[in-house]
Motif scaffolding. Structure first.
Motif, PDB file in Angstrom:
ATOM      1  N   VAL A 127       0.840  -1.190   0.000  1.00 26.33           N
ATOM      2  CA  VAL A 127       0.000   0.000   0.000  1.00 26.33           C
ATOM      3  C   VAL A 127       0.880   1.246   0.000  1.00 26.33           C
ATOM      4  O   VAL A 127       1.835   1.346   0.770  1.00 26.33           O
ATOM      5  CB  VAL A 127      -0.925   0.014   1.236  1.00 26.33           C
ATOM      6  CG1 VAL A 127      -1.704   1.326   1.312  1.00 26.33           C
ATOM      7  CG2 VAL A 127      -1.880  -1.168   1.186  1.00 26.33           C
ATOM      8  N   ASN A 176      -2.790   3.906  -4.982  1.00 24.05           N
ATOM      9  CA  ASN A 176      -2.798   2.572  -4.364  1.00 24.05           C
ATOM     10  C   ASN A 176      -2.981   2.817  -2.866  1.00 24.05           C
ATOM     11  O   ASN A 176      -2.026   3.112  -2.158  1.00 24.05           O
ATOM     12  CB  ASN A 176      -1.484   1.856  -4.655  1.00 24.05           C
ATOM     13  CG  ASN A 176      -1.358   0.549  -3.889  1.00 24.05           C
ATOM     14  OD1 ASN A 176      -2.346   0.007  -3.390  1.00 24.05           O
ATOM     15  ND2 ASN A 176      -0.139   0.053  -3.767  1.00 24.05           N
ATOM     16  N   GLU A 215      -5.386   2.539   1.032  1.00 25.75           N
ATOM     17  CA  GLU A 215      -6.322   1.945   1.972  1.00 25.75           C
ATOM     18  C   GLU A 215      -6.971   3.090   2.751  1.00 25.75           C
ATOM     19  O   GLU A 215      -6.390   4.164   2.898  1.00 25.75           O
ATOM     20  CB  GLU A 215      -5.628   0.979   2.933  1.00 25.75           C
ATOM     21  CG  GLU A 215      -4.602   1.654   3.846  1.00 25.75           C
ATOM     22  CD  GLU A 215      -4.044   0.735   4.917  1.00 25.75           C
ATOM     23  OE1 GLU A 215      -4.461  -0.435   4.994  1.00 25.75           O
ATOM     24  OE2 GLU A 215      -3.169   1.207   5.692  1.00 25.75           O
ATOM     25  N   ILE A 250     -10.939  -1.660  -0.011  1.00 28.75           N
ATOM     26  CA  ILE A 250      -9.869  -0.774   0.469  1.00 28.75           C
ATOM     27  C   ILE A 250     -10.243  -0.134   1.799  1.00 28.75           C
ATOM     28  O   ILE A 250      -9.392   0.463   2.454  1.00 28.75           O
ATOM     29  CB  ILE A 250      -9.535   0.332  -0.557  1.00 28.75           C
ATOM     30  CG1 ILE A 250     -10.696   1.321  -0.709  1.00 28.75           C
ATOM     31  CG2 ILE A 250      -9.121  -0.257  -1.883  1.00 28.75           C
ATOM     32  CD1 ILE A 250     -10.329   2.562  -1.512  1.00 28.75           C
TER      33      ILE A 250
END
Length: 256
Positions: free
Chosen positions: A3, A35, A37, A62
């Protein structure tokens, strides 16, 4: 693939706003090709905040819900999320998204240019404010910021904007040393960052006032002034000098 960006959102009784916030955050992640979360830290909410986040996460992997052990405060929630984050860049934003999520790219750009910490500012470019605070809120906010800058010797126009990004190394150090768990944590994390030699860059961001803000400038302002003294005491006794080790996030088990 590891991540790259972790986006932390502290949430306490945010059922009226968290759904829209998650829609906007996911839209920004997809639009910018991050990319990423998204970690929502539920601070012991008594409403449907957690249920809304779980339902949203079921369709958007995510997103991850983190639960505090009761109502601990915004500072605790931010620290909890920042230390559980897996990204090489870790940021936090308020659930009201007073600064639109797309503005995070301005913070990420400052980090790419060499800063360790990038903080959003409402006051470096007032022309970027879309909805202004009432005059009394502006007055108390600027007064508190002036006192904070004087007591903490912080060279920033805006210490309180809830829109800040850190390299992973800086986040690991700063948030393990953080002690304040409620509203006054912002000056503390900036004080720690400077004390530990990190480069902090202030970045003007678009920002709009939300009338549903819960902060009380009288009660919370007095408490935050007390916490400035507490920060100075911690610095005096060496609390911010200790060595820290890499914090290992408690990642959820893999599905399937």
């Amino acid at each position: 693939m590891p991540v790259q960006y972790s986006i932390v959102i502290p949430a306490y009784n945010e059922s009226a706003r968290i759904g829209r916030a998650l829609i906007e955050v996911v839209r920004s992640v997809e639009k910018n090709g991050w990319n990423a979360e998204v970690l929502v830290v539920n601070d012991g909410s008594s409403d449907d905040t957690a249920a809304i986040v779980r339902a949203f996460a079921a369709n958007h992997p995510i997103i991850r819900l983190i639960e505090n052990d009761g109502n601990r405060g915004k500072g605790y929630s931010v620290r909890h999320g920042m230390l559980e984050a897996a990204g090489s860049v870790v940021m936090f934003t308020d659930a009201d998204l007073s600064s639109p999520m797309d503005e995070a790219e301005r913070l990420f750009g400052a980090l790419r240019e060499g800063a360790d910490v990038a903080i959003g500012s409402r006051w470096l470019d007032r022309g970027r404010q879309t909805i202004h605070q009432p005059i009394y809120r502006q007055f108390f906010g600027r007064c508190f910021n002036a006192v904070t800058r004087m007591v903490m010797r912080l060279p920033f126009a805006d210490t309180q904007c809830g829109f800040k990004a850190f390299t992973r190394s800086a986040a690991q150090t700063v948030f393990q040393l953080q002690r304040i768990e409620r509203w006054g944590f912002d000056p503390e994390i900036l004080f720690i960052a400077l004390k530990r030699g990190y480069q902090v860059r202030e970045v003007p961001v678009t920002w709009g006032h939300d009338e549903r803000s819960r902060i009380s400038y009288l009660k919370d302002g007095i408490k935050m002034l007390e916490e400035l003294v507490y920060i100075r005491w911690n610095a005096f006794i060496g609390s911010y000098n200790r060595e820290v080790k890499e914090f290992v996030p408690q990642m959820p088990p893999a599905k399937g």
